[in-house]
Design an enzyme around this catalytic site. Sequence first.
Site, PDB file in Angstrom:
ATOM      1  N   GLU A 120       0.846  -1.197   0.000  1.00  0.00           N
ATOM      2  CA  GLU A 120       0.000   0.000   0.000  1.00  0.00           C
ATOM      3  C   GLU A 120       0.882   1.248   0.000  1.00  0.00           C
ATOM      4  OE1 GLU A 120      -3.466   1.959   2.845  1.00  0.00           O
ATOM      5  OE2 GLU A 120      -1.974   0.593   3.695  1.00  0.00           O
ATOM      6  N   HIS A 121       1.818   1.317   0.934  1.00  0.00           N
ATOM      7  CA  HIS A 121       2.794   2.411   1.024  1.00  0.00           C
ATOM      8  C   HIS A 121       4.197   1.820   0.896  1.00  0.00           C
ATOM      9  CE1 HIS A 121      -0.537   3.408   3.957  1.00  0.00           C
ATOM     10  NE2 HIS A 121      -0.591   4.501   3.211  1.00  0.00           N
TER      11      HIS A 121
END
Length: 453
Positions: free
Chosen positions: A347-348
């Site tokens: 996601e990040h």
Amino acid sequence: MIRRLDLRDAQRGPSGRLDSRSLRNAVPRASIGVEQALEAVRPICEQVRVDGLNALIDLTERFDGVRLEHVRVPHAALGRALESLDAEVTAALQESIARARRVHAAQRRSDHTTQVVPGGTVTERWVPVGRVGLYVPGGLAVYPSSVVMNVVPAQEAGVESIAVTSPAQKDNPPGFEGLPHPTILAACALLGVDEVYAVGGAQAVAMFAYGARDADDELWACEPVDVVTGPGNVYVAAAKRLLQGLIGIDSEAGPTEIAILADDTADPVHVAADLISQAEHDPLAASVLVTDSEALADAVDAELARQVAATKHVERVTTALSGPQSATVLVTDVEDGLAVVDAYAAEHLEIQTADADAVAARVRNAGAVFVGAWSPVSLGDYCAGSNHVLPTGGCAIHSSGLSVQSFLRGIHVVNYDRAALQEVAHHVLALSAAEDLPAHGQAVSARFRDQRD
């Protein structure tokens, strides 16, 4: 606290690099994923489909400890929340909104017409969906920032009907009992959103998908929507997967993840702080360090021990960091590290290496990439201008983060005159015959027969 996973001797392909398919099975993942949560949310969604408003009231009491009289937040409560909001928080939200609006306004698409042949054009029109339901989490933490990240791209896309939902809070301040957290309500008021619901979890996604009627008078307590977006826990993500098709979704944005690709140039203080920053979201949050430096890994372990002890949510952070979804992954070099983070599809993803810009430019799979020592994920959570509603659980391999495009549909408009159709008619007839669909060809040839036949 955080386990070690050594992939320096992992299976390699003919090129001598790590095998991407094997890596997808080797990278850390939570033991409870969306697939496992589907069976838990299925009866919840069915209860909402059948019983509507009554189901929402019962489920909110069951999961949130609040017995609702109405699922919709009174308009006056939104105004009160904004009036009582701390001035510094108001200013921070306004800056977050301004930066997000600047980035998302640049994502708008214009209609484009292509002249295929003289007299024949195809226009691609970009049309916003009519109504959206935006989910804002509110379980272990309060997320007014998620109001910003959901609402701004929907507004910039031109969506006319916007509804927000967030879980009812049992322990709100006086005047806000049984409503979403007042900071979330204030953020809605700042953005001009007045349709807000006090419903959370899988039942909120089902409410948006099916709508909810009052069992007595058959009026809509909440009308169904076309698209549902927003982050949430694994059960919210599972409900989105279950109901996709009835509704459009942005992506499966479940428990948060951070992966950091770092070499010996990285500061272990920064790396540890960033791993902790996402671990404090949820016991199922994933924090993954990928490095070719055992010395950095050791230094980060020491920093984690020091920093976790001093953080507010010690138990939650410790659970997340020690879970199967978190690990320090040792690789031979940064090249192998890139293969691992692409297989993980975080996601990040932070890049804290020498020549971080060049390394970041080679990343293929990530919800968002944060480059260098001065671009932490926390900046993106609030004030970078980027969107923090991002795909999790490996979905970044095929899905994008929330943007203006999430709320737009491309429609092709075909406009041919007689001559342009006649010029290509023989190709249409040939292809319809090849597919054994003669009526397709007849629909063209009928237009050119003598009307007296």
